[in-house]
Design a protein around this motif. Structure first.
Motif, PDB file in Angstrom:
ATOM      1  N   LEU A   1      62.746  77.654  84.553  1.00 19.22           N
ATOM      2  CA  LEU A   1      62.015  77.846  85.801  1.00 19.22           C
ATOM      3  C   LEU A   1      62.889  78.371  86.938  1.00 19.22           C
ATOM      4  N   GLY A   2      64.134  78.695  86.652  1.00 17.61           N
ATOM      5  CA  GLY A   2      65.044  79.086  87.718  1.00 17.61           C
ATOM      6  C   GLY A   2      64.625  80.341  88.460  1.00 17.61           C
ATOM      7  N   ASP A   3      63.813  81.199  87.822  1.00 19.34           N
ATOM      8  CA  ASP A   3      63.366  82.425  88.486  1.00 19.34           C
ATOM      9  C   ASP A   3      62.032  82.246  89.197  1.00 19.34           C
ATOM     10  N   PHE A   4      61.551  80.995  89.239  1.00 18.05           N
ATOM     11  CA  PHE A   4      60.253  80.755  89.864  1.00 18.05           C
ATOM     12  C   PHE A   4      60.435  80.645  91.377  1.00 18.05           C
ATOM     13  N   ASP A   5      60.139  81.719  92.066  1.00 13.63           N
ATOM     14  CA  ASP A   5      60.213  81.727  93.525  1.00 13.63           C
ATOM     15  C   ASP A   5      59.277  82.811  94.025  1.00 13.63           C
ATOM     16  N   ARG A   6      58.104  82.395  94.439  1.00 13.56           N
ATOM     17  CA  ARG A   6      57.108  83.364  94.902  1.00 13.56           C
ATOM     18  C   ARG A   6      57.358  83.788  96.343  1.00 13.56           C
ATOM     19  N   GLY A   7      58.328  83.155  97.003  1.00  8.49           N
ATOM     20  CA  GLY A   7      58.616  83.519  98.381  1.00  8.49           C
ATOM     21  C   GLY A   7      57.410  83.318  99.273  1.00  8.49           C
ATOM     22  N   ALA A   8      57.187  84.279 100.166  1.00  7.32           N
ATOM     23  CA  ALA A   8      56.013  84.253 101.054  1.00  7.32           C
ATOM     24  C   ALA A   8      55.131  85.432 100.660  1.00  7.32           C
ATOM     25  N   PRO A   9      54.175  85.227  99.766  1.00 12.39           N
ATOM     26  CA  PRO A   9      53.411  86.351  99.212  1.00 12.39           C
ATOM     27  C   PRO A   9      52.339  86.906 100.135  1.00 12.39           C
TER      28      PRO A   9
ATOM     29  N   LEU B   1      51.142  74.243  91.496  1.00 13.22           N
ATOM     30  CA  LEU B   1      51.859  73.875  90.272  1.00 13.22           C
ATOM     31  C   LEU B   1      51.289  74.519  89.010  1.00 13.22           C
ATOM     32  N   ARG B   2      50.150  75.179  89.109  1.00 14.81           N
ATOM     33  CA  ARG B   2      49.556  75.734  87.890  1.00 14.81           C
ATOM     34  C   ARG B   2      50.485  76.732  87.182  1.00 14.81           C
ATOM     35  N   PRO B   3      51.137  77.667  87.904  1.00 14.31           N
ATOM     36  CA  PRO B   3      52.047  78.572  87.191  1.00 14.31           C
ATOM     37  C   PRO B   3      53.240  77.859  86.556  1.00 14.31           C
ATOM     38  N   VAL B   4      53.693  76.766  87.178  1.00 12.56           N
ATOM     39  CA  VAL B   4      54.782  75.985  86.591  1.00 12.56           C
ATOM     40  C   VAL B   4      54.305  75.327  85.299  1.00 12.56           C
ATOM     41  N   PHE B   5      53.148  74.695  85.354  1.00 12.45           N
ATOM     42  CA  PHE B   5      52.612  74.050  84.159  1.00 12.45           C
ATOM     43  C   PHE B   5      52.372  75.065  83.044  1.00 12.45           C
ATOM     44  N   ASP B   6      52.066  76.302  83.419  1.00 13.88           N
ATOM     45  CA  ASP B   6      51.808  77.336  82.423  1.00 13.88           C
ATOM     46  C   ASP B   6      53.040  77.626  81.586  1.00 13.88           C
ATOM     47  N   ARG B   7      54.215  77.381  82.146  1.00 12.05           N
ATOM     48  CA  ARG B   7      55.452  77.646  81.407  1.00 12.05           C
ATOM     49  C   ARG B   7      55.929  76.448  80.597  1.00 12.05           C
ATOM     50  N   LEU B   8      55.350  75.296  80.818  1.00 18.32           N
ATOM     51  CA  LEU B   8      55.814  74.063  80.188  1.00 18.32           C
ATOM     52  C   LEU B   8      54.730  73.478  79.287  1.00 18.32           C
ATOM     53  N   GLY B   9      55.145  72.742  78.278  1.00 18.98           N
ATOM     54  CA  GLY B   9      54.197  71.990  77.493  1.00 18.98           C
ATOM     55  C   GLY B   9      53.666  70.805  78.279  1.00 18.98           C
TER      56      GLY B   9
ATOM     57  N   ASP C   1      53.894  67.572  77.869  1.00 22.50           N
ATOM     58  CA  ASP C   1      54.869  66.506  78.122  1.00 22.50           C
ATOM     59  C   ASP C   1      55.873  66.911  79.189  1.00 22.50           C
ATOM     60  N   GLU C   2      56.380  68.143  79.085  1.00 18.56           N
ATOM     61  CA  GLU C   2      57.338  68.618  80.078  1.00 18.56           C
ATOM     62  C   GLU C   2      56.681  68.751  81.451  1.00 18.56           C
ATOM     63  N   GLY C   3      55.431  69.216  81.465  1.00 12.42           N
ATOM     64  CA  GLY C   3      54.731  69.320  82.730  1.00 12.42           C
ATOM     65  C   GLY C   3      54.559  67.976  83.398  1.00 12.42           C
ATOM     66  N   GLY C   4      54.284  66.964  82.588  1.00  7.69           N
ATOM     67  CA  GLY C   4      54.168  65.619  83.126  1.00  7.69           C
ATOM     68  C   GLY C   4      55.490  65.108  83.670  1.00  7.69           C
ATOM     69  N   ARG C   5      56.583  65.435  82.982  1.00  7.80           N
ATOM     70  CA  ARG C   5      57.901  65.011  83.454  1.00  7.80           C
ATOM     71  C   ARG C   5      58.274  65.723  84.740  1.00  7.80           C
ATOM     72  N   PHE C   6      57.968  67.025  84.815  1.00  5.51           N
ATOM     73  CA  PHE C   6      58.247  67.784  86.044  1.00  5.51           C
ATOM     74  C   PHE C   6      57.481  67.171  87.220  1.00  5.51           C
ATOM     75  N   ALA C   7      56.204  66.870  87.011  1.00  9.65           N
ATOM     76  CA  ALA C   7      55.394  66.287  88.079  1.00  9.65           C
ATOM     77  C   ALA C   7      55.931  64.930  88.498  1.00  9.65           C
ATOM     78  N   ALA C   8      56.376  64.135  87.528  1.00  4.13           N
ATOM     79  CA  ALA C   8      56.911  62.818  87.849  1.00  4.13           C
ATOM     80  C   ALA C   8      58.182  62.941  88.698  1.00  4.13           C
TER      81      ALA C   8
END
Length: 256
Positions: free
Chosen positions: A157-165, A209-217, A219-226
């Motif tokens: 997820l290191g390249d995830f930065d939408r800035g100010a779109p 968070l939807r685009p983040v969850f789209d990249r993760l399974g 379980d990982e999405g749940g861990r990221f949210a936690a």
């Protein structure tokens, strides 16, 4: 996006708060008896139904890129009509009297080009109305970016930065006047009062968070949210009455 990331149930958790900007946007649209009205990025369709109620003699249609959203919208009834379509590719087959877009264009990097196409699609005297979030510098979004860049997540997820779109009111005023329209642009910062545990996390789980969850399974999405929940709770402390959640939005109403 590679697949349908939208969850209608997650998005609908704060339906009242999400619909309020729509009604305030539409209050400034002065169309009297339009023949053809389109809701671009209609989501699950409830607000498209409101357009049909306002203009009962008009043909009212909604489209969205999410099949899940359109499936739910079609369950609302035979009117309005709904279809799956991408805002960057949609072209009407006749002039449109009113085009409405509620919290969609922030997802489209080329949305200024899309707006130009929409202006070209308007009938003489037609109306274009849209609103977009303007809160990309808020703690909610900043904390997502920081966690994405952390050592635990940066490999995926290191390249995830939408800035100010999106731009500000003056940016869109310049744009619309440049297209030959008369325009009214403004911004409003709402202070929503969210209830429940992890209320801000619940809110952004349906949107940012939807685009983040789209990249993760799952379980990982749940861990990221936690991992995100704690910093969010510090940034948005709850009160006895709920959690105040400031949310800036940019509004544009234009007539050609």
């Amino acid at each position: 996006m590679s697949r349908d990331i939208w969850d209608p149930a997650a998005y609908a958790r704060f339906a009242d708060e999400r619909s309020r900007p729509f009604f305030e946007l539409m209050a400034r649209v002065g169309a009297d008896r339009p023949d053809y009205v389109v809701d671009a990025g209609c989501g699950s369709g409830e607000l498209t139904v409101e357009l049909a109620r306002r203009w009962p003699e008009a043909t009212v249609e909604g489209f969205d890129s999410s099949p899940a959203m359109i499936k739910q919208a079609r369950e609302l009834g035979a009117r309005p009509g709904f279809e799956v379509a991408d805002v960057t590719r949609w072209r009407p087959d006749r002039p449109v009297d009113v085009i409405v877009s509620n919290a969609v264009l922030q997802w489209v990097p080329t949305h200024r080009d899309v707006i130009e196409h929409w202006v070209e699609a308007l009938s003489p005297g037609g109306w274009l109305a849209f609103q977009v979030p303007g809160n990309f510098d808020a703690p909610s979004h900043r904390l997502i970016r920081e966690l994405c860049a952390s050592p635990a997540w940066s490999d995926r997820l290191g390249d995830f930065d939408r800035g100010a779109p999106v731009g500000g009111p003056v940016d869109y005023l310049d744009l619309m006047v440049g297209f030959g329209c008369r325009a009214d642009t403004w911004e409003t910062t709402y202070t929503h009062v969210l209830r429940g545990e992890n209320a801000v996390l619940d809110w952004i789980s349906g949107t940012a968070l939807r685009p983040v969850f789209d990249r993760l399974g799952p379980d990982e999405g749940g861990r990221f949210a936690a991992e995100l929940a704690g910093p969010l709770a510090e940034a948005y402390p709850s009160r006895e009455y709920g959690t105040p959640f400031p949310f800036r939005r940019i509004f544009v109403v234009a007539q050609n």
